[in-house]
Structures are given as C-alpha cells and as structure tokens.
Design a protein around this motif. Structure first.
Motif, short mmCIF file in Angstrom:
data_model
loop_
_atom_site.label_atom_id
_atom_site.label_comp_id
_atom_site.label_asym_id
_atom_site.label_seq_id
_atom_site.Cartn_x
_atom_site.Cartn_y
_atom_site.Cartn_z
N ILE A 176 -4.17 6.97 -1.59
CA ILE A 176 -3.92 5.64 -0.88
C ILE A 176 -3.71 4.97 -1.98
CG2 ILE A 176 -4.38 3.82 0.55
CD1 ILE A 176 -6.23 5.57 2.78
N TYR A 200 -3.80 0.95 -2.92
CA TYR A 200 -3.43 -0.49 -3.44
C TYR A 200 -3.95 -1.22 -4.82
CZ TYR A 200 -6.43 0.81 1.03
OH TYR A 200 -6.95 1.52 2.03
N GLU A 230 -5.28 -5.41 -1.84
CA GLU A 230 -5.29 -5.42 -0.52
C GLU A 230 -6.47 -4.53 0.54
OE1 GLU A 230 -1.92 -3.05 -0.96
OE2 GLU A 230 -2.88 -4.30 -1.63
N ASN A 231 -6.56 -4.04 1.61
CA ASN A 231 -7.81 -4.01 1.87
C ASN A 231 -7.88 -2.47 1.90
OD1 ASN A 231 -5.71 -4.45 4.72
ND2 ASN A 231 -3.91 -3.25 3.75
N SER A 232 -8.97 -2.97 -0.05
CA SER A 232 -9.65 -2.36 -0.51
C SER A 232 -11.20 -3.59 -0.44
CB SER A 232 -9.17 -2.42 -1.92
OG SER A 232 -8.90 -2.95 -2.55
N ASN A 250 0.24 5.82 0.21
CA ASN A 250 -0.11 6.57 0.87
C ASN A 250 0.86 7.84 0.59
OD1 ASN A 250 -0.78 4.53 2.58
ND2 ASN A 250 -2.28 6.11 3.58
N THR A 306 0.68 -1.15 -0.06
CA THR A 306 -0.19 0.20 -0.30
C THR A 306 1.04 0.94 -0.11
OG1 THR A 306 -1.54 -1.27 1.01
CG2 THR A 306 -1.91 1.02 1.44
#
Length: 125
Positions: free
Chosen positions: A20, A22, A26-28, A4, A2
C-alpha cells in the motif's frame, strides 16, 4: 491517491504481501509519504517505510509494470522476498534455511535464507 498492489510468489502462487503506497501521506500513521507491506506470506507481516514522494511514485509505477528487480534495487530490505539471482519473488514458505543472525550482545542484525533454487541472500536487515 493511495495505490494498492499484491505481490505473488513465483513458485507457489501464494500472496507474499500487499503493498500500500501513500504518496501524499494520507491514511498513514505519520502523515508522511509511506510504503506499507502487510500479509502473512513474508517473514515481516506488517512493516512501513518512509520514502520521498517521487520514490514512492516510481515504486508504484515499477510494481504496476512488474519490474521487481528495479523495485528491489531501490530498497533491498523492503523487498527482501525478491531473489536477486533468480529475479523472482518468493514467499517465506518457499525460502529455505531462514537463519536470523544476532550480534554478540544478542540484538537482531539480519536474516539469511536460500531461495528455492538455492541462492543464498540476506532477506531482512
């Protein structure tokens, strides 16, 4: 992996948005390569865009290099805070005459505004 970034207003210094990225999903929410913009310095406080991984990696590289004109050319809607005439980023407080436009049936279509120098452009679609 990721990535930022924070993008600041070239007039007042306020944070416009946090970007941000991705690239691997991941993490979306949708587990797809995604770019998220969040923060109170723009007319859309939270939004996401799906891009191919190679495009996201290119966006990340360009933001890191502060090449915002090239970033905006990838997607003018995602980076509407970039004035294409001034070549500068401005927060929602620094744009003036922010005017949403609605279709005849009442649905939102797009928003026009003037940058601090007076350049009129579509800032959201």
């Amino acid at each position: 992996m990721t990535k930022n970034y924070k993008i600041f207003c070239d007039k007042c210094g306020k944070i416009i948005t946090e970007v941000i990225i991705y690239p691997d999903g991941e993490n979306s929410e949708n587990y797809r390569p995604t770019l998220k913009l969040s923060g109170s310095g723009w007319i859309c406080s939270h939004t996401s865009y799906a891009f191919p991984k190679d495009t996201l990696l290119r966006i990340a590289k360009l933001i890191g290099e502060k090449k915002f004109e090239e970033v905006a050319q990838i997607d003018y809607d995602a980076f509407g805070f970039f004035c294409r005439s001034c070549k500068k980023n401005y927060c929602a407080d620094c744009w003036t005459s922010i005017t949403p436009v609605f279709e005849d049936d009442g649905f939102y279509d797009y928003t026009w505004a003037n940058c601090p120098v007076g350049h009129k452009q579509e800032i959201n679609d």
